[in-house]
Design an enzyme around this catalytic site. Sequence first.
Site, PDB file in Angstrom:
ATOM      1  CG  ASP A 240      -2.059  -1.486   1.266  1.00 16.58           C
ATOM      2  OD1 ASP A 240      -2.535  -1.578  -0.052  1.00 16.58           O
ATOM      3  OD2 ASP A 240      -2.394  -1.896   2.264  1.00 16.58           O
TER       4      ASP A 240
ATOM      5  CG  ASP B 261      -6.894  -1.435  -1.801  1.00 20.06           C
ATOM      6  OD1 ASP B 261      -7.154  -2.430  -1.328  1.00 20.06           O
ATOM      7  OD2 ASP B 261      -6.049  -1.203  -0.961  1.00 20.06           O
TER       8      ASP B 261
END
Length: 169
Positions: free
Chosen positions: A128, A144
């Site tokens: 991330d 995401d």
Amino acid sequence: MAPRASKGSHARRRNAAIFASIVAAWLLADQATKAFCESFGVGTVIAGPFFGVFDLVLVHNTGAAWGMFGDMTLVLAVLSLVVCAAAVLYLFLFVPDSSALCAVGLSLVVAGGLGNAMDRFVNMYVIDFIRPVFVDFPVFNIADIGVTCGCVLFVAALFIDWRRNGEAD
């Protein structure tokens, strides 16, 4: 004279083209951005903040959003694949003449799900790197964004189809 293709046949071909194009492009963008960010150290601010909205900082996530299901990487990876398979079955088997909007939505969900599942199987964590700076929110990635936007578009497509079918009755 050759027989004309049915409306359903056209929709299936259109949806297959949409699906293949979006999944390939989104997955490539996801994996390329993750590879770039992975070249920095965990916790390193790579760039930003941009317009006071977000910055880029590398995080290795073994769970889901907000730290839920921490260290359940393999379970989450398998669950991602199950959701992707269900989306493909819905689009191509159960409702093969679905709308283009439905195909776009499910394509984004599948691309995002595959991107994060690949991370989980290969790295045992998800890479991330997009961190909102104006609100306390989990760090996320391109995959995401695909899953979130894809779910919204899929629900919108279902609602539009439901309204359209209700008016036709």
